[in-house]
Write a protein that holds these residues in place. Structure first.
Motif, PDB file in Angstrom:
ATOM      1  N   HIS B  88       1.106  -1.072  -0.467  1.00 49.37           N
ATOM      2  CA  HIS B  88       0.561  -0.357  -0.106  1.00 49.37           C
ATOM      3  C   HIS B  88       0.973   1.518   0.139  1.00 49.37           C
ATOM      4  O   HIS B  88       1.599   0.680   0.802  1.00 49.37           O
ATOM      5  N   ILE B  89       0.205   2.344  -0.633  1.00 49.85           N
ATOM      6  CA  ILE B  89       1.308   3.521  -0.394  1.00 49.85           C
ATOM      7  C   ILE B  89      -0.105   4.703  -0.082  1.00 49.85           C
ATOM      8  O   ILE B  89      -0.871   4.943  -0.483  1.00 49.85           O
ATOM      9  N   THR B  90       0.873   5.801   0.290  1.00 46.88           N
ATOM     10  CA  THR B  90      -0.057   6.950   0.468  1.00 46.88           C
ATOM     11  C   THR B  90       0.733   8.030  -0.265  1.00 46.88           C
ATOM     12  O   THR B  90       2.401   8.005   0.030  1.00 46.88           O
ATOM     13  N   ASP B  92       0.867  12.400  -0.292  1.00 49.90           N
ATOM     14  CA  ASP B  92       1.084  13.136   0.047  1.00 49.90           C
ATOM     15  C   ASP B  92       1.297  14.953  -0.423  1.00 49.90           C
ATOM     16  O   ASP B  92       2.868  14.444  -1.566  1.00 49.90           O
ATOM     17  N   ASP B 121      -1.844  -0.790  -3.848  1.00 46.63           N
ATOM     18  CA  ASP B 121      -3.244   0.238  -3.740  1.00 46.63           C
ATOM     19  C   ASP B 121      -2.587   1.737  -3.350  1.00 46.63           C
ATOM     20  O   ASP B 121      -2.136   1.370  -2.850  1.00 46.63           O
ATOM     21  N   ILE B 122      -3.321   2.563  -3.439  1.00 46.79           N
ATOM     22  CA  ILE B 122      -2.937   3.740  -3.197  1.00 46.79           C
ATOM     23  C   ILE B 122      -4.791   4.193  -1.825  1.00 46.79           C
ATOM     24  O   ILE B 122      -5.131   4.069  -2.453  1.00 46.79           O
ATOM     25  N   VAL B 123      -3.741   3.955  -1.046  1.00 48.50           N
ATOM     26  CA  VAL B 123      -5.615   3.972   0.000  1.00 48.50           C
ATOM     27  C   VAL B 123      -5.039   5.574   0.937  1.00 48.50           C
ATOM     28  O   VAL B 123      -6.195   6.105   1.674  1.00 48.50           O
ATOM     29  N   GLY B 124      -4.400   6.483   0.850  1.00 50.89           N
ATOM     30  CA  GLY B 124      -4.655   7.864   1.197  1.00 50.89           C
ATOM     31  C   GLY B 124      -3.352   9.138   1.107  1.00 50.89           C
ATOM     32  O   GLY B 124      -2.333   8.628  -0.316  1.00 50.89           O
ATOM     33  N   ASP B 126      -2.889  13.492   1.396  1.00 50.39           N
ATOM     34  CA  ASP B 126      -2.952  14.590   1.634  1.00 50.39           C
ATOM     35  C   ASP B 126      -2.100  15.877   0.208  1.00 50.39           C
ATOM     36  O   ASP B 126      -1.264  15.350  -0.383  1.00 50.39           O
ATOM     37  N   SER B 136       5.616  13.170  -1.310  1.00 51.00           N
ATOM     38  CA  SER B 136       6.031  12.773  -0.021  1.00 51.00           C
ATOM     39  C   SER B 136       5.659  11.507  -0.415  1.00 51.00           C
ATOM     40  O   SER B 136       4.317  11.158   0.071  1.00 51.00           O
ATOM     41  N   VAL B 137       5.854   9.716  -0.352  1.00 49.03           N
ATOM     42  CA  VAL B 137       5.297   9.023  -0.715  1.00 49.03           C
ATOM     43  C   VAL B 137       4.974   7.920   0.958  1.00 49.03           C
ATOM     44  O   VAL B 137       6.933   7.609   1.422  1.00 49.03           O
ATOM     45  N   GLY B 138       4.464   7.436   1.060  1.00 49.32           N
ATOM     46  CA  GLY B 138       4.425   6.209   2.167  1.00 49.32           C
ATOM     47  C   GLY B 138       4.550   4.717   1.787  1.00 49.32           C
ATOM     48  O   GLY B 138       3.285   5.467   0.726  1.00 49.32           O
ATOM     49  N   CYS B 139       5.309   3.633   2.578  1.00 47.48           N
ATOM     50  CA  CYS B 139       4.860   2.556   1.567  1.00 47.48           C
ATOM     51  C   CYS B 139       4.489   1.815   2.667  1.00 47.48           C
ATOM     52  O   CYS B 139       5.881   1.965   3.008  1.00 47.48           O
ATOM     53  N   LEU B 140       4.370   1.031   2.521  1.00 46.11           N
ATOM     54  CA  LEU B 140       4.740  -0.208   3.117  1.00 46.11           C
ATOM     55  C   LEU B 140       4.072  -1.699   2.322  1.00 46.11           C
ATOM     56  O   LEU B 140       3.638  -1.573   1.511  1.00 46.11           O
TER      57      LEU B 140
END
Lengths: 302, 302
Positions: B88-90, B92, B121-124, B126, B136-140
């Motif tokens: 998953h990624i978010t 911002d 999946d892109i789940v969130g 801002d 700024s990308v976060g990745c699980l």
């Protein structure tokens, strides 16, 4: 080019391919993503929040620790709005040339005020050079499956509540965020909130998010809306953002129970209205004998 | 004020309170955080990466989808470096006034090229207003517990490998990141890499990260280092960042096995040196009969 944050988020959301991974329970569109990673009892929650200097905070604030506190507090507030609690955060910072090491220290100190209060670990992040200071925080949380609270569950005759007085946050309070995690946990552990959100865009705008996701019509009562002592007008309680209070719905039965034990609580909750019926989302204000519709106009960061 | 990204990260790391939550296996300091959320077989991985216009990319690039591809590719590369795969990624985004909706479209398209390729999946996320474009990308990600690969496990006599030719990425290739997820998964499924990192700061700088975390001395052989066709000098292969190749260590036995099946692989790996001994971290270059020390000077974004 004119746009607002909500419009762009909706646009980005509409453009994103939905793979529909089986482990994505809720993607973009609530306060946090909900992931089913295979934990026996819990869902994982994941929220992010970015704040940019000049837009969401002023660098020349007396106490720069509040910049860090706001960045972390806002994203923890999103986790609370799902009924959950935070466990880990990451911090990405864009460091502007005029930011000194002591400033970074202060900002970190404000972050750690909240991470220590809620036993959260800062486990990662990235620092880059930037023209302006920005901070982007990611937060992982957990919530028991049966306690997960979305925006979309409000039902006819539910009553509408907030966790504290509203308005005037922009005069300073918006920086010293106290995420309502204990309050949220108290609610999900003892009641069954049908819908919940945190007030970041303003009472009316955020209530509309619940009404739209739940496909219901609501009514709030002017005399019941608790005005914060910082508020300079009643409109601020309706339309000013960043109160970071919880806005939630309870069944009539749960509402009676919450009222009954209210005076024994360390928290104070305020009933402000009710859900009238299912149907095209809309919101009314009751003011004495008068009832009039409220439009969605709220506080926008753009 | 002079500083570099590494120095600031180390500083932030040193300032952060360590709560030592039991579920934090690895916090700040590797390519991704490692979290033990109670999954039976897997650890959760969490990486973030920020890119800022003018620093990490040029907005006036012909194909703006590459901005999105780089943002997502870089953070997926961090997950690969742990032996894992992204789920998953978010995202911002700080949106500057000159960024048009079509630009956002292009950037999202570049992100989705990679998210679809790897079923993520892109789940969130801002979106906020900003003077300059930043992402700024976060990745699980997930990794099987026994396949988790840190920077810190290199041992005496291990051999040092890279997953592809190095150098010259700055002339364009650094934007079209192809995170080495299949290669990383092939390695952990078939071998037991003792240490791994992705090359973002440059071969020498990133090899030093392994040597320092593992407390060993290494040697690389000049003739064995694969030069990318884009490279304009040998120094670029040593010191230029953002190759986004995997740099890893294998035991002598695993190295012989990898060499033996090498010509049957769809991937190509290159042996470039070995670990000489335990002790104060250091790195030597063997060039014919000559051996000389290499200092840490590498590519820095500051």
């Amino acid at each position: 080019m004119v746009r607002d944050e909500f419009g762009l988020i909706d646009y980005v959301r509409s453009r994103l391919s939905k793979l529909g991974r089986a482990d994505t329970v809720v993607g973009i569109g609530d306060d946090a993503a909900v992931l089913d990673m295979g934990l026996e009892k819990d869902y994982l929650l994941w929220a992010t929040d970015s704040i940019v200097e000049g837009r969401h905070f002023n660098f020349n604030i007396g106490d720069r620790s509040l910049i860090g506190r706001k960045a972390v507090g806002a994203v923890m507030s999103d986790i609370a709005a799902m009924g959950g609690y935070p466990v880990h955060i990451t911090v990405d910072m864009g460091i502007a040339p005029y930011v000194e090491m002591e400033d970074v220290d202060e900002i970190l100190r404000g972050m750690m005020f909240l991470t220590e209060l809620f036993s959260v670990d800062i486990v990662g992040g990235d620092t880059v050079a930037s023209d302006r200071l920005y901070i982007s925080v990611g937060c992982l949380g957990r919530v028991e499956r049966e306690w997960l609270t979305l925006r979309s569950g409000a039902r006819k005759f539910d009553e509408i509540w907030v966790s504290g007085p509203l308005g005037g946050s922009i005069y300073g309070r918006h920086m010293s965020v106290s995420p309502r995690i204990p309050e949220a946990r108290f609610l999900v552990q003892n009641f069954r909130p049908t819908a919940m959100i945190d007030i970041s865009d303003g009472l009316v705008a955020d209530l509309y998010h619940i009404l739209e996701e739940s496909r219901v019509v609501g009514e709030i009562v002017r005399d019941w809306i608790p005005l914060h002592k910082d508020a300079r007008s009643f409109d601020e309680a309706l339309y000013m953002g960043e109160d970071f209070e919880l806005l939630f719905c309870l069944s009539e039965e749960d509402s009676r129970r919450l009222e009954a034990i209210g005076n024994r609580l360390e928290y104070r909750f305020y009933r402000i209205g009710k859900v009238l019926e299912r149907g095209n989302p809309g919101l009314y204000m009751r003011d004495g004998e008068a009832v009039y519709p409220l439009d969605k106009r709220g506080f926008s960061h753009f």
